[in-house]
Design an enzyme around this catalytic site. Structure first.
Site, short mmCIF file in Angstrom:
data_model
loop_
_atom_site.label_atom_id
_atom_site.label_comp_id
_atom_site.label_asym_id
_atom_site.label_seq_id
_atom_site.Cartn_x
_atom_site.Cartn_y
_atom_site.Cartn_z
N SER A 142 10.32 -10.80 23.90
CA SER A 142 9.76 -11.65 22.84
C SER A 142 10.11 -13.10 23.14
CB SER A 142 10.34 -11.25 21.48
OG SER A 142 10.16 -12.33 20.59
N HIS A 167 5.54 -10.55 24.68
CA HIS A 167 5.42 -10.40 23.23
C HIS A 167 5.45 -11.78 22.57
CE1 HIS A 167 5.80 -8.05 19.49
NE2 HIS A 167 6.64 -9.00 19.09
N ASP A 224 5.28 -13.86 19.08
CA ASP A 224 5.48 -13.73 17.63
C ASP A 224 4.85 -14.91 16.90
OD1 ASP A 224 7.02 -11.31 17.27
OD2 ASP A 224 8.58 -12.32 18.44
N MET A 226 4.03 -16.59 13.37
CA MET A 226 4.51 -16.58 11.98
C MET A 226 3.92 -17.76 11.22
SD MET A 226 8.51 -15.70 12.59
CE MET A 226 9.03 -14.47 13.80
N HIS A 281 1.77 -10.52 18.13
CA HIS A 281 2.23 -9.92 16.87
C HIS A 281 2.02 -10.92 15.74
CE1 HIS A 281 6.08 -8.33 14.59
NE2 HIS A 281 4.97 -8.10 13.92
N MET A 289 2.40 -12.11 12.28
CA MET A 289 3.13 -11.99 11.01
C MET A 289 2.58 -13.06 10.08
SD MET A 289 6.79 -11.31 12.79
CE MET A 289 6.18 -11.98 14.33
N MET A 293 8.78 -2.01 12.90
CA MET A 293 9.79 -3.07 12.78
C MET A 293 11.14 -2.44 12.47
SD MET A 293 8.18 -5.81 13.48
CE MET A 293 9.67 -6.80 13.37
N ASP A 349 10.33 -3.09 17.49
CA ASP A 349 10.60 -4.53 17.51
C ASP A 349 11.73 -4.87 16.54
OD1 ASP A 349 10.42 -7.29 17.68
OD2 ASP A 349 8.37 -7.42 16.89
C1 DX5 Z 1 10.98 -10.55 14.48
C2 DX5 Z 1 10.05 -10.62 15.68
C3 DX5 Z 1 10.67 -10.02 16.88
C4 DX5 Z 1 11.93 -10.71 17.31
C5 DX5 Z 1 12.75 -9.76 18.12
O1 DX5 Z 1 10.35 -11.04 13.37
O2 DX5 Z 1 8.85 -9.92 15.42
O3 DX5 Z 1 9.75 -9.88 17.94
O4 DX5 Z 1 11.70 -11.88 18.03
O5 DX5 Z 1 13.95 -10.40 18.46
P1 DX5 Z 1 15.29 -9.57 18.74
O6 DX5 Z 1 15.01 -8.64 19.89
O7 DX5 Z 1 16.27 -10.63 19.09
O8 DX5 Z 1 15.63 -8.81 17.49
ZN ZN Z 2 7.51 -9.31 17.18
#
Ligand code: DX5
Ligand code: ZN
Length: 230
Positions: A10, A35, A37, A39, A68, A70, A139, A178
């Site tokens: 990620s 990956h 993320d 947000m 991903h 969010m 998650m 994740d």
């Molecule tokens: C959390 C994200 C993850 C996160 C994982 O909201 O969706 O992808 O970056 O990070 P680690 O592996 O450090 O928990």
């Molecule tokens: Zn993620």
């Protein structure tokens, strides 16, 4: 047949000022997916990146971009992320009023369609879309931040999803996990039935990305050896 274990670092935990270099580094260290993320400060209490950054990453990455989302109303952004070069688009079950329609729209754009479940959401919410998903993202933290503690309560959910997929006739969907996945917890999530492992801190805080990816993968492989073969 069992899918090979795939590691998806990620980039939330990467150095955002050197993203191109970080992508090259994790790819040569053995990453299978990148990956990403996304947000929006509404679905989760944090803001990260949007389609322009995904487009820039696409110019550098040779591995599939695992995006991903969010964000609230993710259906409004499917086209923009597909245009930017996402290979997998994962939306949250909790953010979709018409989940089946959104999954179909993602596929229509030629992307693999993923759906993610927050820790409090039951696997049963996916029962009637099980043939529509290419990937289920479980998650194992509440989404929003990297580096949180792994929630072992989610292992039962992974096992139940594995059984649900096994019973479904028309699916080749995989289970991705994740949050807090590292060289210790990878064992248990693969044993429960996952095959794609997201790892942020477990890779990017280590001096050698290759060693870190190898450690997560081999923990997962050991878990597969200990798990049920389905
Ligand atoms: C959390 C994200 C993850 C996160 C994982 O909201 O969706 O992808 O970056 O990070 P680690 O592996 O450090 O928990
Ligand atoms: Zn993620």
């Amino acid at each position: 047949m069992m899918s090979p274990i795939q590691i998806a670092p990620s980039i939330l935990s990467a150095d955002f000022g050197r993203l191109a270099e970080e992508i090259r580094a994790i790819e040569s260290a053995g990453a299978d997916y990148i990956h990403v993320d996304v947000m929006d400060g509404r679905f989760v209490p944090n803001i990260t990146i949007g389609p322009p950054v995904v487009k820039a990453l696409k110019k550098v990455a040779t591995r599939p971009l695992d995006v991903h989302l969010m964000i609230v109303e993710p259906e409004r952004w499917v086209d923009a992320f597909a245009d930017a070069g996402a290979d997998i688009i994962t939306v949250h079950q909790e953010a979709c009023t018409h989940l089946q329609r959104t999954l179909a729209e993602i596929k229509k754009r030629g992307c693999r369609a993923g759906v993610s479940l927050n820790p409090a959401t039951s696997e049963e919410t996916l029962r009637y879309v099980i043939d529509d998903v290419d990937l289920i993202l479980v998650m194992t933290v509440n989404p929003g931040f990297g580096g949180q503690k792994f929630l072992a309560s989610q292992l039962e959910k992974i096992t139940r999803l594995r059984a649900m997929l096994h019973a479904a006739k028309n699916t080749t969907a995989v289970i991705e996990v994740d949050g807090g996945v590292d060289e210790k917890t990878a064992h248990d999530v693969v044993k429960a039935g996952a095959s794609v492992l997201v790892a942020g801190n477990a890779v990017f805080t280590k001096p050698s990305y290759a060693d870190a990816i190898r450690a997560v993968r081999s923990s997962g492989e050991a878990g597969r050896g200990d798990g049920l073969i389905v």
